[in-house]
Design a protein around this motif. Structure first.
Motif, mmCIF file in Angstrom:
data_model
loop_
_atom_site.group_PDB
_atom_site.id
_atom_site.type_symbol
_atom_site.label_atom_id
_atom_site.label_comp_id
_atom_site.label_asym_id
_atom_site.label_seq_id
_atom_site.Cartn_x
_atom_site.Cartn_y
_atom_site.Cartn_z
ATOM 1 N N HIS A 72 81.203 41.126 32.844
ATOM 2 C CA HIS A 72 81.301 41.013 31.382
ATOM 3 C C HIS A 72 82.659 41.534 30.909
ATOM 4 O O HIS A 72 83.329 40.900 30.090
ATOM 5 N N GLU A 108 77.034 42.799 36.764
ATOM 6 C CA GLU A 108 77.115 41.977 35.553
ATOM 7 C C GLU A 108 77.966 42.657 34.481
ATOM 8 O O GLU A 108 78.665 41.996 33.735
ATOM 9 N N ARG A 109 77.881 43.976 34.413
ATOM 10 C CA ARG A 109 78.699 44.708 33.443
ATOM 11 C C ARG A 109 80.191 44.536 33.765
ATOM 12 O O ARG A 109 81.017 44.306 32.884
ATOM 13 N N HIS A 153 72.347 44.505 40.185
ATOM 14 C CA HIS A 153 72.961 43.417 39.424
ATOM 15 C C HIS A 153 73.437 43.829 38.040
ATOM 16 O O HIS A 153 74.365 43.251 37.500
ATOM 17 N N PHE A 154 72.849 44.878 37.443
ATOM 18 C CA PHE A 154 73.340 45.349 36.135
ATOM 19 C C PHE A 154 74.782 45.839 36.261
ATOM 20 O O PHE A 154 75.623 45.578 35.402
ATOM 21 N N ARG A 171 75.261 32.551 41.876
ATOM 22 C CA ARG A 171 74.693 33.869 42.195
ATOM 23 C C ARG A 171 73.249 34.017 41.718
ATOM 24 O O ARG A 171 72.495 34.798 42.270
ATOM 25 N N TYR A 172 72.872 33.301 40.668
ATOM 26 C CA TYR A 172 71.453 33.384 40.308
ATOM 27 C C TYR A 172 70.668 32.130 40.674
ATOM 28 O O TYR A 172 69.460 32.080 40.541
ATOM 29 N N ARG A 173 71.374 31.109 41.138
ATOM 30 C CA ARG A 173 70.663 29.919 41.609
ATOM 31 C C ARG A 173 70.134 30.149 43.031
ATOM 32 O O ARG A 173 69.150 29.566 43.432
ATOM 33 N N TYR A 230 73.472 42.774 45.486
ATOM 34 C CA TYR A 230 73.545 42.231 44.133
ATOM 35 C C TYR A 230 72.190 42.313 43.425
ATOM 36 O O TYR A 230 72.121 42.704 42.257
ATOM 37 N N ASN A 286 77.845 30.617 38.792
ATOM 38 C CA ASN A 286 76.408 30.447 38.515
ATOM 39 C C ASN A 286 75.556 30.378 39.786
ATOM 40 O O ASN A 286 74.334 30.524 39.728
#
Lengths: 347, 338
Positions: B193, B189-190, B185-186, B242-244, B181, B240
């Motif tokens: 989205h 995330e796409r 991650h782009f 995933r970025y914590r 990830y 959330n």
């Protein structure tokens, strides 16, 4: 989309058609429409991708014209041509829709299918038609590409800023409505839902031109990395706000909330200002005053929170109310950290 | 509509158009094929009448543009100005009203083609006739093959929402099980989205349909819609994590438990869909989901509290899992009343 942005997109396309039609009067060798048609089709490109996607579209058109013309020249039976056209068109349409149901019309398989269909439907007048059509298509593509690159060229960075600023503005209003919901003010539930709907609309590429094009391949590497990072951060703010909306729906003890009111409101008001400042910087492309310290109120809020709720995880675990309040404050902390990253990325 | 259904519609329309053109021996028969095939691409709404009106209007505008472009083609110095103007209007319209992009694009396209192949009066009439036959054929195929519904089908839209929500939670939980990830991650995330965008689109359509319902009828639906909105927020809150959690290896500790939770959320949403489809009561049981949450809770107390740099985020995650359970139960009650 504002009026200037619309004019900047419309004028080059109309101008390209105008020039292509004039050129077709003097230079077109085959049917007169190939020149303006090629000009129009090569201009259907994403932001920052005018040359690369334009070239790709030109080659697709040329390939479609070549294949269609050769098939019509080689196969003389009209029924067989009709069957072949139906099968090939359906097949390429299937690939286009499989790629994306919403944007299939801009995809290469659909462009190929369309050109193939037009070419195979038209009667062939003489054997040199293939060369003549390719000649016309090439001139048309050059007109389209040059116009797209020269007349009001879309600057990817400016476009990106214009697209993202309304999202940040919608976030700011959403944050205010979430706070109203947390304090259970009159009509806060409906207001929060309405603000959420607005955020959802701004996050959709179809309705608000959300800059999903930064994910496409072919964008300049220098721009791509920064823009993608910024967009991911912008979306992250939205996700944090959705999470805060979920927590704000719960009924908290008014005494507990009152204890936290001053630092909480101070923090949120500063967060609003940051969102506003970011939106202003993006839309005006200049720095604004008003946001100086980004972390001081966070420390104040956390201190106050620790004073009113138990400190250890075990004790926190015992009350759902405390956990949700901790979640809300954690979301606020994430929001601020993401805002800091956005501000750093703006530099 | 799936890609296969869409292709079958196109195939029927194009075969029908070729057959008609051959049978009637029209010299301008290719305009019938072209107009029918282009109009078949237009599908702007899930409702029959709106869709049919837009198709009909687009067809008529195509015919008008074919006539006008043909007329201007005989006056050389005016044709570039005419096509400049039509391009200006159609592109401008499609930018303001994005849902009508296809209609505007095709109207402009046929104008350009007609201007490039001008014909005299009688042949022009045959050409326009072909365009009108194309419109009729497109309308006919649109009515016969997977037609949109006559009235808003909220149950169908709710089922779409459940299915897209399920896809979103699967993708979010999948990230926890993937090590790459951080590097990719782009890409992830796409993907997320696009999935969120589908849900936003469903919710917008549902909201629009709800506004058309009578107040008495709308109450149950409104409750259901609110709970759906809440469930979406909770699933986003679950994601959330995933970025914590910066260290992706932390998820290895609870890999199986997370996968199980995702499966049970999926089952819950699937049961809701079944309940919507079925006329009889469907048993709605979330016991397995509760057990899966307890398993995560257990691993949180035994390992994650020690291993994780910020154990609080896992506690919040578990709380959100219970919130999912509550919302699924509320939705089951709402769906029963519909």
């Amino acid at each position: 989309m504002n009026k200037i942005a619309i004019i900047k997109r419309v004028v080059p396309r109309a101008l390209a058609i105008f020039v292509a039609v004039v050129i077709s009067f003097y230079f077109a060798l085959s049917e007169k429409f190939w020149l303006p048609l090629a000009a129009m089709l090569v201009m259907q490109t994403g932001v920052g991708l005018a040359l690369r996607q334009g070239m790709e579209r030109f080659f697709t058109i040329a390939l479609g014209v070549a294949l269609g013309t050769v098939l019509v020249v080689v196969i003389k039976q009209p029924v067989l041509i009709a069957v072949l056209t139906a099968i090939l068109f359906t097949l390429f349409c299937y690939f286009a829709v499989k790629e994306s149901l919403h944007y299939f019309v801009l995809s290469m398989p659909f462009l190929f299918a369309l050109i193939l269909l037009i070419t195979m439907l038209l009667p062939i007048s003489h054997p040199t038609i293939l060369y003549e059509r390719l000649y016309d298509v090439t001139i048309g593509a050059v007109v389209g590409l040059v116009t797209n690159l020269v007349v009001f060229p879309v600057r990817a960075d400016a476009e990106f800023r214009n697209n993202v600023a309304p999202v940040l503005d919608a976030y700011r209003l959403y944050l205010i409505s979430i706070m109203d919901l947390l304090y259970k003010k009159n009509g806060a539930f409906e207001k929060a839902l309405a603000s959420k709907n607005r955020v959802e609309q701004t996050l959709q590429a179809q309705s608000a031109f959300f800059p999903v094009w930064v994910y496409q391949s072919g964008l300049s590497i220098a721009l791509r990395q920064g823009h993608r990072h910024f967009l991911v951060m912008v979306e992250r703010v939205g996700q944090i706000l959705f999470s805060m909306h979920h927590v704000a729906r719960y009924s908290f003890d008014p005494v507990l909330l009152k204890d936290l009111q001053a630092p909480l409101e101070g923090f949120v008001s500063q967060s609003e200002k940051i969102l506003q400042a970011l939106a202003t910087v993006l839309s005006l492309n200049k720095l604004t005053e008003g946001v100086s310290d980004l972390t001081e109120e966070l420390a104040q809020l956390e201190q106050r929170f620790k004073a009113v709720v138990p400190l250890s995880l075990e004790l926190l675990d015992m009350s759902k109310e405390y956990v949700y309040l901790a979640a809300f404050i954690h979301d606020l902390k994430d929001l601020r950290l993401t805002q800091i990253k956005l501000a750093q990325a703006l530099r | 509509m799936t890609a296969v259904q869409y292709s079958i519609r196109i195939l029927i329309a194009i075969c029908g158009a070729f057959f008609l053109a051959q049978y009637l021996q029209w010299s301008q028969g290719y305009w019938l094929v072209l107009s029918a095939v282009l109009l078949m691409q237009i599908r702007i709404d899930n409702f029959f009448w709106k869709n049919s009106w837009v198709l009909l209007l687009s067809g008529i505008l195509m015919a008008v543009n074919v006539c006008l472009a043909n007329g201007f083609a005989s006056i050389h110095y005016l044709l570039p100005f005419y096509l400049f103007l039509t391009t200006l209007v159609t592109v401008c319209f499609s930018l303001i009203k994005t849902e009508y992009f296809l209609s505007a694009f095709f109207v402009n396209l046929v104008g350009i083609i007609a201007a490039g192949m001008p014909v005299s009066g009688a042949v022009l009439w045959a050409r326009v006739e072909c365009v009108f036959f194309g419109i009729l054929l497109a309308l006919l195929v649109g009515c016969l093959c997977w037609p949109p519904r006559l009235y808003p089908d909220l149950k169908q839209q709710l089922r779409n929402c459940f299915s897209n929500l399920d896809e979103l939670q699967k993708k979010l939980f999948f990230i926890y099980l993937k090590r790459d990830y951080a590097e990719q991650h782009f890409f992830y995330e796409r993907d997320l989205h696009q999935q969120r965008e589908l849900i936003f689109f469903d919710m917008k359509k549902m909201n629009e349909a709800l506004e058309k319902l009578a107040p008495a009828q709308a109450n149950n639906w409104r409750d259901c819609f609110d709970h759906l909105n809440h469930l979406f927020d909770i699933i986003i809150a679950l994601g959330n994590l995933r970025y914590r959690i910066q260290d992706q290896a932390t998820f290895e500790v609870c890999e199986k438990e997370l996968a199980l939770v995702s499966i049970y959320i999926s089952k819950g949403l699937d049961n809701l869909t079944k309940q919507l489809k079925s006329k009889k009561a469907v048993e709605f049981n979330l016991d397995g989901f509760v057990l899966a949450i307890r398993a995560v809770e257990e691993i949180y107390r035994s390992t994650l509290q020690v291993v994780s740099k910020d154990p609080l985020v896992f506690l919040l995650f578990i709380q959100n899992l219970y919130a999912v359970q509550e919302e699924l139960n509320s939705l089951a009650n709402d769906v029963e009343k519909l």
